[in-house]
Design an enzyme around this catalytic site. Structure first.
Site, PDB file in Angstrom:
ATOM      1  N   LYS A 114      67.586  88.746 -73.078  1.00 25.77           N
ATOM      2  CA  LYS A 114      69.073  89.623 -74.572  1.00 25.77           C
ATOM      3  C   LYS A 114      70.701  89.027 -74.273  1.00 25.77           C
ATOM      4  O   LYS A 114      70.985  88.174 -74.921  1.00 25.77           O
ATOM      5  CB  LYS A 114      69.413  90.803 -74.865  1.00 25.77           C
ATOM      6  CG  LYS A 114      67.842  91.599 -75.209  1.00 25.77           C
ATOM      7  CD  LYS A 114      68.444  92.838 -75.273  1.00 25.77           C
ATOM      8  CE  LYS A 114      67.082  93.886 -76.134  1.00 25.77           C
ATOM      9  NZ  LYS A 114      66.644  94.859 -76.099  1.00 25.77           N
ATOM     10  N   LYS A 193      56.937  84.640 -82.429  1.00 28.30           N
ATOM     11  CA  LYS A 193      57.316  85.833 -82.678  1.00 28.30           C
ATOM     12  C   LYS A 193      58.003  86.240 -84.327  1.00 28.30           C
ATOM     13  O   LYS A 193      59.318  85.735 -83.915  1.00 28.30           O
ATOM     14  CB  LYS A 193      57.142  85.751 -81.238  1.00 28.30           C
ATOM     15  CG  LYS A 193      57.870  87.870 -82.041  1.00 28.30           C
ATOM     16  CD  LYS A 193      57.983  87.952 -80.222  1.00 28.30           C
ATOM     17  CE  LYS A 193      58.030  89.523 -80.034  1.00 28.30           C
ATOM     18  NZ  LYS A 193      60.255  90.473 -80.546  1.00 28.30           N
ATOM     19  N   LYS A 196      63.989  90.439 -86.430  1.00 29.69           N
ATOM     20  CA  LYS A 196      65.059  90.463 -87.139  1.00 29.69           C
ATOM     21  C   LYS A 196      65.892  89.498 -86.765  1.00 29.69           C
ATOM     22  O   LYS A 196      66.825  88.905 -87.293  1.00 29.69           O
ATOM     23  CB  LYS A 196      65.768  91.538 -86.651  1.00 29.69           C
ATOM     24  CG  LYS A 196      65.729  92.267 -85.668  1.00 29.69           C
ATOM     25  CD  LYS A 196      66.063  93.767 -85.605  1.00 29.69           C
ATOM     26  CE  LYS A 196      66.336  94.119 -84.453  1.00 29.69           C
ATOM     27  NZ  LYS A 196      64.812  94.571 -83.357  1.00 29.69           N
TER      28      LYS A 196
HETATM   29  P1  ADP Z   1      62.816  92.548 -82.512  1.00 27.74           P
HETATM   30  O1  ADP Z   1      62.133  91.511 -81.772  1.00 27.74           O
HETATM   31  O2  ADP Z   1      63.188  92.576 -83.930  1.00 27.74           O
HETATM   32  O3  ADP Z   1      63.687  92.712 -82.159  1.00 27.74           O
HETATM   33  P2  ADP Z   1      62.121  95.135 -81.041  1.00 27.74           P
HETATM   34  O4  ADP Z   1      62.236  94.310 -80.122  1.00 27.74           O
HETATM   35  O5  ADP Z   1      63.435  96.046 -82.270  1.00 27.74           O
HETATM   36  O6  ADP Z   1      61.714  94.216 -82.302  1.00 27.74           O
HETATM   37  O7  ADP Z   1      60.811  95.570 -81.527  1.00 27.74           O
HETATM   38  C1  ADP Z   1      59.983  97.563 -81.933  1.00 27.74           C
HETATM   39  C2  ADP Z   1      58.206  97.497 -80.724  1.00 27.74           C
HETATM   40  O8  ADP Z   1      57.840  96.235 -82.283  1.00 27.74           O
HETATM   41  C3  ADP Z   1      58.450  97.089 -79.900  1.00 27.74           C
HETATM   42  O9  ADP Z   1      57.346  97.731 -79.297  1.00 27.74           O
HETATM   43  C4  ADP Z   1      57.570  95.500 -80.040  1.00 27.74           C
HETATM   44  O10 ADP Z   1      57.152  94.936 -79.079  1.00 27.74           O
HETATM   45  C5  ADP Z   1      57.248  95.837 -81.258  1.00 27.74           C
HETATM   46  N1  ADP Z   1      57.198  93.866 -82.351  1.00 27.74           N
HETATM   47  C6  ADP Z   1      58.773  93.660 -82.190  1.00 27.74           C
HETATM   48  N2  ADP Z   1      58.217  92.495 -82.839  1.00 27.74           N
HETATM   49  C7  ADP Z   1      56.821  91.702 -82.657  1.00 27.74           C
HETATM   50  C8  ADP Z   1      55.900  90.942 -82.891  1.00 27.74           C
HETATM   51  N3  ADP Z   1      55.985  90.158 -83.728  1.00 27.74           N
HETATM   52  N4  ADP Z   1      54.539  91.280 -82.639  1.00 27.74           N
HETATM   53  C9  ADP Z   1      54.147  92.167 -81.995  1.00 27.74           C
HETATM   54  N5  ADP Z   1      55.233  93.604 -82.200  1.00 27.74           N
HETATM   55  C10 ADP Z   1      56.232  93.595 -82.080  1.00 27.74           C
END
Ligand code: ADP
Ligand code: TRP
Length: 326
Positions: A114, A193, A196
């Protein structure tokens, strides 16, 4: 897993929820309501580490609640709440903070990632894993379904619980992570991956037109309609498979390998599949949106249920460390 396992997880309301969130965590959580003692929350305090606009946070929390409820979260079968409606977790964060060291926190991938993305290296961002440990330990979470990127945070939680219990006596359950290996990483439309922050996410509650446009933007190679396509190299195939069982996957792979169907056609099918999968939830979401009183009621009841559990653990922790001195 025995029938009374307490399954707990949370999701940050820092943006709209996408297919990566759905397949890694939300779907499993909703299924667990049938068989386990499910605890699920919207991590509003955590979102404060990256969201600095009030309206954006409010909207994010509201959206996450609506998404979960629309997807089938049943507040009568589970304990479903907003993290900041249970402030006991912040006090517990402090009690836990002496059971982890700064050098250990400095190893956190999520923190480093981050900061590398330009997010302010605030105290809150650094403390994030301790708050997450409090989220789990305050409710006696035994199983924690999360995406792969959260695995290290779970290890921190286990360390913190172990060290606290060693020092002060057995207060906390040491949780087990549950990483859905099958869908460990959901790819986004560009093959990285899905996230957002990469602008490559598929939002299943997006307006139909927008959703279609996103699906159509999934990267493909230049293999023509009349050529065989390699499913193993295809992001489109990988995303499509999330919606299919073993047999469906095999059939789709065969169709990829058989010349005659273009990528555009497969994308259209995937779009229809997504619409079909979420059609009931989309309808339900609209109904929920029109009834803010219901949402309010669900959240108050959820917070009340969650608070009862957290205050009990907090009380034991206070006693264990020596804050019940009279
Ligand atoms: P982002 O990467 O969109 O910011 P978050 O970090 O808020 O997503 O993720 C929230 C939850 O969803 C976590 O448990 C994270 O491990 C899972 N997650 C997010 N994106 C993925 C992905 N592309 N594949 C698998 N798990 C994901
Ligand atoms: N950090 C998690 C994420 O970004 C969200 C979260 C906060 C969480 N507290 C938690 C997940 C406790 C599981 C258990 O996805």
């Amino acid at each position: 897993m025995n029938a009374t396992m307490r399954v707990l997880s949370g999701i940050q309301p820092s943006g709209q929820l996408h297919l990566g969130n759905y397949f890694s965590m939300m779907r499993q959580m909703i299924r667990y309501q049938q068989t386990e003692d499910l605890f699920c929350f919207v991590a509003s305090y955590h979102a404060l580490t990256t969201v600095f606009e009030r309206e954006k946070l409010e909207e994010g929390i509201r959206n996450a609640l609506l998404d979960f409820l629309a997807l089938g979260m049943d507040p009568d079968k589970s304990t479903f709440w907003v993290q900041s409606d249970v402030p006991e977790v912040t006090e517990l964060t402090w009690l836990l903070s002496t059971s982890i060291t700064v050098p250990q926190l400095e190893l956190a991938h999520s923190y480093k990632d981050k900061v590398a993305q330009g997010i302010s290296p605030s105290g809150g961002l650094f403390f994030y894993p301790i708050l997450m440990a409090a989220d789990i330990l305050a409710f006696g979470g035994e199983r924690v379904p999360v995406g792969k990127d959260q695995k290290q945070h779970l290890e921190f939680t286990r360390d913190i619980a172990g060290r606290f219990n060693n020092r002060y006596g057995e207060v906390f359950k040491v949780p087990e992570p549950e990483i859905g290996e099958e869908v460990a990483v959901v790819p986004g439309v560009d093959g990285r991956k899905m996230s957002k922050s990469y602008g490559n996410a598929i939002y299943f509650f997006a307006p139909e037109k927008k959703l279609r446009k996103t699906v159509m933007s999934i990267v493909t190679d230049s293999t023509g309609v009349d050529e065989a396509k390699d499913p193993d190299q295809s992001v489109l195939y990988q995303i499509f498979c999330l919606f299919l069982d073993e047999k469906g996957r095999g059939e789709l792979a065969d169709r990829f390998r058989t010349p005659g169907t273009g990528y555009g056609h497969f994308k259209q099918e995937l779009f229809e599949k997504i619409m079909d999968t979420f059609s009931e939830s989309r309808k339900r979401r609209e109904e929920l949106e029109a009834d803010p009183g219901y949402l309010q009621e669900v959240m108050s009841k959820g917070a009340e249920k969650a608070r009862a559990v957290a205050s009990d653990y907090l009380d034991r922790a206070r006693q264990a460390v020596g804050l019940r001195y009279l």
